[in-house]
Design a protein around this motif. Structure first.
Motif, PDB file in Angstrom:
ATOM      1  N   ALA A 198       0.914   4.047  -2.874  1.00 52.52           N
ATOM      2  CA  ALA A 198       0.586   5.429  -2.529  1.00 52.52           C
ATOM      3  C   ALA A 198       1.669   6.389  -3.010  1.00 52.52           C
ATOM      4  CB  ALA A 198       0.394   5.553  -1.018  1.00 52.52           C
ATOM      5  N   ASN A 215      -9.003   2.795  -1.121  1.00 52.51           N
ATOM      6  CA  ASN A 215      -8.240   2.549   0.099  1.00 52.51           C
ATOM      7  C   ASN A 215      -8.574   3.521   1.221  1.00 52.51           C
ATOM      8  OD1 ASN A 215      -6.076   0.339  -0.537  1.00 52.51           O
ATOM      9  ND2 ASN A 215      -6.131   1.642  -2.343  1.00 52.51           N
ATOM     10  N   THR A 216      -9.619   4.305   1.021  1.00 45.09           N
ATOM     11  CA  THR A 216     -10.134   5.179   2.075  1.00 45.09           C
ATOM     12  C   THR A 216     -11.666   5.081   2.070  1.00 45.09           C
ATOM     13  OG1 THR A 216     -10.351   7.139   0.660  1.00 45.09           O
ATOM     14  CG2 THR A 216      -8.203   6.775   1.706  1.00 45.09           C
ATOM     15  N   PHE A 272      -7.093   5.983  -4.330  1.00 46.57           N
ATOM     16  CA  PHE A 272      -7.361   6.517  -3.005  1.00 46.57           C
ATOM     17  C   PHE A 272      -8.807   6.278  -2.560  1.00 46.57           C
ATOM     18  CE2 PHE A 272      -3.568   9.132  -4.081  1.00 46.57           C
ATOM     19  CZ  PHE A 272      -2.779   8.744  -3.013  1.00 46.57           C
ATOM     20  N   LEU A 300       0.829  -1.204   0.000  1.00 48.93           N
ATOM     21  CA  LEU A 300       0.000   0.000   0.000  1.00 48.93           C
ATOM     22  C   LEU A 300       0.867   1.260   0.000  1.00 48.93           C
ATOM     23  CD1 LEU A 300      -2.964   0.966   0.151  1.00 48.93           C
ATOM     24  CD2 LEU A 300      -2.703   1.052   2.648  1.00 48.93           C
ATOM     25  N   SER A 356      -5.242   7.999  -9.950  1.00 49.22           N
ATOM     26  CA  SER A 356      -4.933   8.328  -8.554  1.00 49.22           C
ATOM     27  C   SER A 356      -6.204   8.348  -7.701  1.00 49.22           C
ATOM     28  CB  SER A 356      -4.236   9.686  -8.472  1.00 49.22           C
ATOM     29  OG  SER A 356      -3.036   9.678  -9.198  1.00 49.22           O
TER      30      SER A 356
END
Length: 437
Positions: free
Chosen positions: A87, A310-311, A307, A83, A303
């Motif tokens: 990122a 993963n959020t 995100f 991860l 991008s």
């Protein structure tokens, strides 16, 4: 019922990937490299094509082979490490470097020549307009294939073909002697210049974006997705090679009209002006604006998708965040942004390359989890040394590393680690347990 893509969809998919790749760095670096390489044009161009077109294609194939997702690609790494790597790559190709650079080059080559007294206000207004448009195009993920692949890219491609043909038919000067590092090590210098396009990073992420575009057409079978992804990669790589060859030749024959200019964008602008007159600037502006816009759309979309997954925040929220950050960073200035990005690229590029290599040899690794951890660790440590050297720090202590002076000190240690892992079997389980801990 099993679905498949039509020929036009496959071509559009390849064009979309080509458009995502062909952005700022792809346009501004080859002309300057070609001018400096001079008589050593062929080896310099060969090195550049290896890292700027070959590696992205190989990476797309690796993504397809691994299953089309980052989780598949990094399944043998600890989840937190995988991860973190992802990122960092998304930050680099998104709001930190690549996407803002696309906006900056679009301004420098597409808008600034028409402004009588360009200033910071003009750049700020353009940055906001450019990235608002990029956010609008990235807003609906499912429409990327139709918007980018079937509409914007063909327009850009026609302009590039016209420019390439004109350059070949009417070169603007003789090819002269090589300059700087291109005199002694043109191939290696070309390899390092190819880093600056950031396309190997981008292909790790664009491959996943293309998987979504393929899925949106109803194709979900893993083998079919991989096949279409590889086909798109081949189309994009061929297109990139043709563009790079034309731009290298343009740079190599530009000394009669553009000697001593500070960047490839200025060289390209002077060449187009010589070929087509003042009206040629309009043609160049359209090409550059479309190239940079499609790249920015792809980077923001990729991008934001990462995100959002993963959020707890949604895709559209991240489109706004990333697009806004890009507009802000773009005001740093092109030269400063490139200077800041070089050490970061030297630190992280070897990790991406090592990850791709591990993907291809994974079936022959007796202990994949240990191999991934050990090889990537060696690549990262050695890459940090190369990055420190590029940043101007004194790391002469490590000059014993093969190819250290060339900026490739990571290559042989990483290769040796990879080969060693091919013969490291299950008896290394104790080491693996320590690595996992």
């Amino acid at each position: 019922m099993k679905k498949s893509l039509s020929i036009s969809d496959i071509v559009a998919l390849g064009f979309m990937l080509f458009a995502f790749f062909l952005g700022a760095g792809n346009i501004i670096f080859p002309p300057m490299a070609g001018q400096l390489a001079g008589e050593n044009l062929i080896p310099a161009m060969g090195g550049f094509l290896l890292t700027a077109a070959g590696l992205p294609l190989i990476t797309v194939v690796a993504v397809a082979t691994a299953g089309g997702t980052w989780d598949h690609l990094t399944s043998d790494l600890p989840k937190k490490v995988a991860l973190l790597i992802a990122a960092l790559i998304f930050i680099i190709i998104g709001p930190a470097f690549a996407a803002p650079r696309a906006g900056l080059v679009a301004y420098e080559m597409g808008i600034r020549p028409f402004v009588s007294q360009p200033g910071t206000l003009h750049l700020a207004l353009f940055s906001i307009t450019f990235f608002v448009l990029a956010m609008a195009l990235a807003w609906a993920q499912g429409s990327l294939l139709d918007t980018i692949g079937k509409v914007l890219t063909p327009i850009m491609f026609v302009g590039l073909v016209a420019l390439s043909v004109a350059v070949v038919l009417n070169p603007q000067g003789p090819i002269i002697h090589a300059q700087g590092d291109y005199m002694s090590q043109p191939f290696t210098k070309g390899i390092l210049e190819g880093y600056l396009t950031m396309d190997t990073f981008a292909s790790l992420m664009f491959g996943m974006l293309l998987v979504q575009a393929i899925n949106s057409k109803g194709v979900t079978e893993r083998k079919d997705v991989a096949r279409y992804l590889i086909a798109a990669g081949v189309i994009a790589a061929v297109g990139l090679c043709l563009v790079y060859i034309a731009l290298f030749y343009l740079g190599a024959t530009s000394n009669g009209i553009a000697a001593g200019l500070e960047n490839g964008g200025a060289i390209l602008a002077e060449y187009v002006k010589a070929l087509f007159g003042d009206k040629g600037q309009w043609v160049l502006s359209v090409i550059v604006l479309l190239a940079c816009l499609t790249t920015a759309v792809g980077l923001i979309s990729a991008s934001s998708d990462f995100f959002s997954k993963n959020t707890k925040l949604g895709y559209k929220f991240w489109v706004v965040v990333n697009g806004s950050a890009c507009a802000l960073v773009a005001n740093v200035g092109l030269a400063q942004l490139i200077e800041l990005s070089v050490p970061v690229l030297f630190a992280l590029y070897p990790i991406a390359i090592a990850l791709v290599a591990l993907t291809f040899v994974r079936p022959w690794l007796p202990n994949p989890k240990l191999a991934y951890r050990f090889v990537l660790m060696i690549a990262f440590i050695c890459a940090l040394i190369d990055a420190a050297k590029v940043a101007g720090l004194d790391v002469s202590l490590f000059k014993f590393l093969p190819m250290f002076e060339l900026g490739l000190g990571w290559v042989l240690p990483t290769s040796a680690a990879l080969v060693g892992m091919l013969f490291t079997g299950s008896q290394q389980s104790d080491i693996e347990k320590q690595a996992e801990a």
